[in-house]
Scaffold this active site. Structure first.
Site, PDB file in Angstrom:
ATOM      1  N   ARG A 311     -15.496  40.365 -60.416  1.00  0.00           N
ATOM      2  CA  ARG A 311     -14.312  39.495 -60.520  1.00  0.00           C
ATOM      3  C   ARG A 311     -13.437  39.832 -61.736  1.00  0.00           C
ATOM      4  O   ARG A 311     -12.216  39.914 -61.611  1.00  0.00           O
ATOM      5  CB  ARG A 311     -14.692  38.010 -60.533  1.00  0.00           C
ATOM      6  N   CYS A 342     -18.669  53.834 -65.623  1.00  0.00           N
ATOM      7  CA  CYS A 342     -17.711  54.820 -66.138  1.00  0.00           C
ATOM      8  C   CYS A 342     -16.291  54.542 -65.660  1.00  0.00           C
ATOM      9  O   CYS A 342     -15.689  55.339 -64.935  1.00  0.00           O
ATOM     10  CB  CYS A 342     -18.160  56.214 -65.730  1.00  0.00           C
TER      11      CYS A 342
HETATM   12  N1  LLP Z   1     -12.575  30.420 -45.134  1.00  0.00           N
HETATM   13  C1  LLP Z   1     -12.008  31.631 -45.008  1.00  0.00           C
HETATM   14  C2  LLP Z   1     -11.459  32.036 -43.728  1.00  0.00           C
HETATM   15  C3  LLP Z   1     -11.948  32.482 -46.121  1.00  0.00           C
HETATM   16  O1  LLP Z   1     -11.382  33.677 -45.997  1.00  0.00           O
HETATM   17  C4  LLP Z   1     -12.487  32.049 -47.361  1.00  0.00           C
HETATM   18  C5  LLP Z   1     -12.433  32.922 -48.522  1.00  0.00           C
HETATM   19  C6  LLP Z   1     -13.099  30.786 -47.424  1.00  0.00           C
HETATM   20  C7  LLP Z   1     -13.113  29.982 -46.298  1.00  0.00           C
HETATM   21  C8  LLP Z   1     -13.740  30.236 -48.676  1.00  0.00           C
HETATM   22  O2  LLP Z   1     -12.815  30.038 -49.679  1.00  0.00           O
HETATM   23  P1  LLP Z   1     -13.253  29.313 -51.030  1.00  0.00           P
HETATM   24  O3  LLP Z   1     -13.587  27.874 -50.720  1.00  0.00           O
HETATM   25  O4  LLP Z   1     -14.429  30.022 -51.570  1.00  0.00           O
HETATM   26  O5  LLP Z   1     -12.065  29.450 -51.888  1.00  0.00           O
HETATM   27  N2  LLP Z   1     -13.427  37.327 -53.837  1.00  0.00           N
HETATM   28  C9  LLP Z   1     -12.441  36.364 -54.244  1.00  0.00           C
HETATM   29  C10 LLP Z   1     -12.303  35.235 -53.265  1.00  0.00           C
HETATM   30  C11 LLP Z   1     -11.957  35.684 -51.863  1.00  0.00           C
HETATM   31  C12 LLP Z   1     -11.913  34.566 -50.887  1.00  0.00           C
HETATM   32  C13 LLP Z   1     -11.880  35.075 -49.500  1.00  0.00           C
HETATM   33  N3  LLP Z   1     -11.878  34.070 -48.500  1.00  0.00           N
HETATM   34  C14 LLP Z   1     -12.769  35.858 -55.645  1.00  0.00           C
HETATM   35  O6  LLP Z   1     -13.766  36.277 -56.232  1.00  0.00           O
HETATM   36  O7  LLP Z   1     -12.003  35.065 -56.178  1.00  0.00           O
END
Ligand code: LLP
Length: 416
Positions: A311, A342
């Site tokens: 992140r 690296c």
């Molecule tokens: N539903 C769908 C269709 C999604 O694409 C996502 C997250 C969620 C639910 C859940 O969202 P949350 O409640 O966790 O915000 N890697 C990134 C976050 C990517 C989120 C992708 N989709 C980070 O580390 O911030």
């Protein structure tokens, strides 16, 4: 609180992180079962009638999924692999929703065969593929159309999903036509409507805008004799990463908004929270390898890298870094905290004020429960990180650190 300093050392629930590190080599992720349950129960309490589909992508450790499933969670999945995992963890198809712009025919078949709650359709061609696959399987697939409400969630550019230029969902002015098309297909059963506007959203406004558009859309559908059962409002609620600064939306306030706009429609609500449930239930524990003075810079080189937790490198995300031995009476220093990879981007924090830390001391990178291990990789041929689950005064390694042998297992024949 899942974390506390006791007798000068950081504890998770009733277990000392230092004690764990004597048995489990760093780096490792560490999760609090109590925090997971409390975070999930909060959703259950404020949305007693909704189906709460935990977004598995946030943390796909089996122990985490099973803990939440035991509290009643369904699953939001975005790949065949996540669908397989959810089913393996005992989550019934009736509590699984499946989004994602690139579902393969194999993934779609798996979803249909397990009669999942709904496949959230993201394009006209995908709708056609789902229809054809269901016809081939002599059945009907439960579907919803994920609409793109064209709302900017004002989150990080890479995790905002509902601007007109984003790849997700069906632009909302085009949705009615697609619903009409679906209503004439013999392989699909229209179940609902879905949205997901982004992640780490710290403001209610974008949700409000989205809900207003959802209401319009559902009424428009009903005028056209298309009646849906479910409204899937996605995930996206943000959490505190920067203590004392981030002011996330409270789940209760979000629930009020849902109540105000969506309750009058009398539909079943589905939600897909990920981060809000797991982010602050987990930390990444790492050891200091070296202090390196380079010109005017003080680098603190730790044994976790961007492959373990990406992140900060990917989104320039801020994560608190706490010394596992407390701060009291220690000389403070401004460090760039970096990993061994690296790449210069392998940086967890810049100019971060921390106590002077010596070789072998432990640090905890906070808020690492969501999008931590699930985004880990073996870059620089480093093994996938171990994971530990703390439960009261006990802990358990719930994923072993990969061995080098594990890492080459699928290529062994090339070494003969
Ligand atoms: N539903 C769908 C269709 C999604 O694409 C996502 C997250 C969620 C639910 C859940 O969202 P949350 O409640 O966790 O915000 N890697 C990134 C976050 C990517 C989120 C992708 N989709 C980070 O580390 O911030």
């Amino acid at each position: 609180m899942a974390f506390n300093y006791e007798e000068r050392f950081l504890y998770m629930e009733d277990v000392s992180i230092r004690e764990i590190s004597k048995k489990v080599p760093t780096p490792f992720f560490c999760y609090s079962k109590r925090a997971l349950k409390e975070n999930f129960d909060k959703f259950k309490k404020v949305f007693p009638k909704a189906t709460i589909c935990y977004a598995i992508k946030a943390n796909s450790n089996i122990a985490v999924i099973k803990t939440l499933a035991a509290c009643g969670a369904g699953a939001d999945v975005v790949s065949g692999g996540e669908l397989f995992l959810a089913l393996k963890c005992g989550i019934p198809g009736s509590k699984i929703v499946y989004s994602g712009v690139g579902k393969t025919e194999k993934d779609i078949s798996l979803a249909i065969q397990n009669e999942i709650k709904q496949i959230n359709i993201e394009s006209a061609e995908e709708l056609e593929a789902v229809n054809q696959t269901a016809i081939r399987l002599c059945t009907r697939a439960n579907i919803a159309i994920r609409i793109n409400p064209e709302v900017d969630a004002h989150s990080h550019d890479k995790i905002t999903t509902a601007r007109v230029t984003d790849k997700f969902g069906i632009l909302w002015p085009d949705a009615l036509e697609l619903y009409k098309k679906a209503s004439n297909m013999s392989g699909v059963r229209i179940k609902g409507i879905a949205v997901h506007i982004g992640s780490q959203i710290l403001d209610l406004k974008p949700f409000e805008e989205t809900f207003k558009k959802l209401v319009k859309m559902v009424k428009e559908l009903e005028k056209n004799d298309i009646v849906i059962e479910n409204i899937d409002i996605g995930g996206g609620l943000g959490v505190v990463y920067k203590y004392k600064e981030d002011k996330p939306v409270r789940t209760e306030a979000f629930a009020k908004l849902v109540d105000k706009y969506l309750a009058p429609l009398k539909k079943h609500i589905i939600m897909e929270p990920g981060r809000k449930i797991v982010a602050n239930a987990g930390i990444l524990v790492s050891s200091v390898l070296y202090n390196k003075k380079s010109g005017r810079k003080d680098f603190l080189i730790i044994d976790a890298g961007m492959n373990d937790f990406m992140r900060p490198a990917l989104y320039s995300a801020w994560h608190e870094i706490l010394p596992v031995r407390d701060w009291n009476n220690r000389v403070m220093k401004k460090y760039d905290v970096v990993g061994p990879i690296c790449e210069s981007g392998d940086t967890f924090a810049k100019s971060r004020e921390l106590p002077q830390l010596e070789h072998g001391e432990l640090v905890a990178i906070m808020g690492a429960g969501a999008y931590g291990s699930s985004m880990g990789s073996t870059y620089n041929f480093r093994p996938l990180t171990a994971e530990v689950l703390v439960d009261g005064a006990k802990y358990k390694v719930v994923r072993k650190r990969q061995s080098y042998e594990d890492m080459i297992a699928s290529q062994l024949d090339l070494l003969k």
